[in-house]
Design an enzyme around this catalytic site. Structure first.
Site, PDB file in Angstrom:
ATOM      1  N   TYR A 183       0.858  -1.191   0.000  1.00  0.00           N
ATOM      2  CA  TYR A 183       0.000   0.000   0.000  1.00  0.00           C
ATOM      3  C   TYR A 183       0.896   1.243   0.000  1.00  0.00           C
ATOM      4  O   TYR A 183       1.984   1.237   0.588  1.00  0.00           O
ATOM      5  CB  TYR A 183      -0.885  -0.049   1.243  1.00  0.00           C
ATOM      6  CG  TYR A 183      -1.847   1.096   1.403  1.00  0.00           C
ATOM      7  CD1 TYR A 183      -3.044   1.132   0.690  1.00  0.00           C
ATOM      8  CD2 TYR A 183      -1.570   2.139   2.283  1.00  0.00           C
ATOM      9  CE1 TYR A 183      -3.930   2.180   0.848  1.00  0.00           C
ATOM     10  CE2 TYR A 183      -2.456   3.199   2.433  1.00  0.00           C
ATOM     11  CZ  TYR A 183      -3.640   3.212   1.711  1.00  0.00           C
ATOM     12  OH  TYR A 183      -4.510   4.260   1.863  1.00  0.00           O
ATOM     13  N   GLY A 185       1.394   3.994   1.551  1.00  0.00           N
ATOM     14  CA  GLY A 185       1.986   4.570   2.750  1.00  0.00           C
ATOM     15  C   GLY A 185       2.938   3.654   3.495  1.00  0.00           C
ATOM     16  O   GLY A 185       3.524   4.057   4.500  1.00  0.00           O
ATOM     17  N   LYS A 186       3.134   2.421   3.032  1.00  0.00           N
ATOM     18  CA  LYS A 186       4.005   1.474   3.725  1.00  0.00           C
ATOM     19  C   LYS A 186       5.478   1.842   3.520  1.00  0.00           C
ATOM     20  O   LYS A 186       5.830   2.621   2.642  1.00  0.00           O
ATOM     21  CB  LYS A 186       3.731   0.051   3.230  1.00  0.00           C
ATOM     22  CG  LYS A 186       2.312  -0.447   3.504  1.00  0.00           C
ATOM     23  CD  LYS A 186       2.035  -0.573   4.982  1.00  0.00           C
ATOM     24  CE  LYS A 186       0.586  -0.909   5.289  1.00  0.00           C
ATOM     25  NZ  LYS A 186       0.180  -2.234   4.884  1.00  0.00           N
ATOM     26  N   ASN A 187       6.345   1.240   4.326  1.00  0.00           N
ATOM     27  CA  ASN A 187       7.785   1.488   4.173  1.00  0.00           C
ATOM     28  C   ASN A 187       8.243   1.225   2.748  1.00  0.00           C
ATOM     29  O   ASN A 187       9.102   1.927   2.221  1.00  0.00           O
ATOM     30  CB  ASN A 187       8.581   0.608   5.139  1.00  0.00           C
ATOM     31  CG  ASN A 187       8.356   0.968   6.588  1.00  0.00           C
ATOM     32  OD1 ASN A 187       7.250   1.318   6.995  1.00  0.00           O
ATOM     33  ND2 ASN A 187       9.408   0.893   7.390  1.00  0.00           N
TER      34      ASN A 187
END
Length: 366
Positions: A183, A185-187
């Protein structure tokens, strides 16, 4: 000052030339479905985590669902899931017709408490799904011991822990399968929904490849009843670029977390994140306070975006009323939902921005 919770614009600007080149290459080739970028990323990510295989799919939820289905888990079966996690962990279990059995979490790590697992095991239990929540590895050694004793599958939900290590080994590689969300916004985030499954089991990888692509062994030869859950070539191209920067970003996140902790230790009634197991990659920096709602309002008034992960416990969600849990069933989880608040955390967070957040938190408690 306006401080976003996550700043994807800043990340894009830092990689603009690389990302634009990768995306335009796909556009020029017009190979949008399972193009070369997909297999290239799958190999690169498998190498990164230390697994033999990676299968790109459409989302982290799909990775979990396909792992369960590939292992033959379905109606009448049970899967142990931590009570405090994003609902996708349980939704994957429900999607294959099995029942998620919630287990309380450890209050220090917020992860599945190994000491509570065996009490939840029944003859119908088929798997344990530890979640490496917020970027902190779950305590895998005792979980794996329990799984071996009871002949259970272990499916790791590593959707928030890209690059995290437990005892020197990347998460996602301890159990029978590791599932990741990419997704945005993930790292390690795509520019839309995307996910991946890693495993050392060649048979599992092959079955998931069939399932993600209409059950096809080759085009128009369908060996199982499958789905359309493929990783998009454009998203794979983006992920291939970003993967090269992941360790640097994770190091910056760890530095930001250390700065928060150093500055906020002993402020008010704040409880700060504790690194309990392995290498935390701080997908989120989650604090606790009994004055959570007032603090969030105060920070919002200062232009600081925060998020509550997660405000309503899974067992109290209307979607899972059928499980029969009531308030009080998981007191630690319920306390967390009442007290936790995630502060801005992303690799590109500047020292000036972080100092502003820290001062605003201190002002509230002053």
């Amino acid at each position: 000052m306006q401080i976003p919770f996550v700043d994807l614009q800043a990340q894009y600007q830092s990689l603009k030339d690389e990302l634009d080149t990768a995306v335009l290459t796909v556009m020029r080739q017009c190979n949008f479905i399972l193009g070369k970028e997909v297999s290239d990323f799958e190999q690169a990510f498998a190498d990164y985590v230390g697994a033999r295989h990676c299968v790109g799919v459409a989302s982290g939820l799909d990775a979990l669902k396909l792992a369960l289905e590939a292992f033959g888990i379905g109606p009448g079966d049970e899967v142990i899931v931590p009570a405090h996690t994003f609902i996708a962990s349980a939704l994957a279990v429900s999607a294959v017709g099995a029942r998620p059995v919630l287990v309380e979490v450890d209050e220090a790590s917020f992860n599945l408490d190994p000491a509570r697992i065996e009490a939840a095991i029944t003859p119908r239990t088929k798997a344990i799904m530890p979640v490496h929540l917020y970027g902190q590895p779950a305590d895998m050694a005792p979980i794996l011991d329990i799984a071996r004793q009871h002949n259970l599958r272990v499916i790791e939900d590593a959707s928030q822990a890209h690059g995290a290590r437990y005892r020197g080994q990347r998460v996602g590689t301890f159990g029978d399968a590791g599932c990741f969300s990419f997704y945005p916004g993930k790292n390690l985030g795509a520019y839309g929904d995307a996910g991946g499954l890693v495993t050392n089991d060649a048979g599992l990888a092959e079955k998931v490849r069939f399932l993600r692509n209409y059950g096809q062994e080759v085009k128009y030869k369908h060996v199982v009843k499958g789905y359309n859950l493929r990783l998009d070539t454009l998203q794979a191209a983006v992920l291939g670029v970003k993967l090269r920067h992941l360790d640097t970003w994770n190091a910056r996140r760890a530095a930001h977390a250390a700065a928060y902790t150093h500055a906020l230790e002993g402020v008010g009634d704040l409880q700060l994140p504790r690194v309990v197991t392995g290498d935390h990659v701080f997908h989120l920096y989650v604090i606790r306070t009994q004055r959570r709602d007032a603090l969030q309002t105060h920070l919002n008034q200062r232009g600081i975006a925060t998020v509550i992960h997660y405000p309503v416990p899974m067992h109290l969600q209307a979607a899972y009323a059928d499980l029969g849990y009531g308030r009080g069933a998981f007191p630690i989880t319920e306390r967390l939902s009442d007290e936790i608040l995630s502060l801005p955390m992303y690799a590109e967070l500047t020292a000036e921005q972080q100092d502003y957040v820290i001062q605003a938190v201190k002002d509230f408690f002053a």
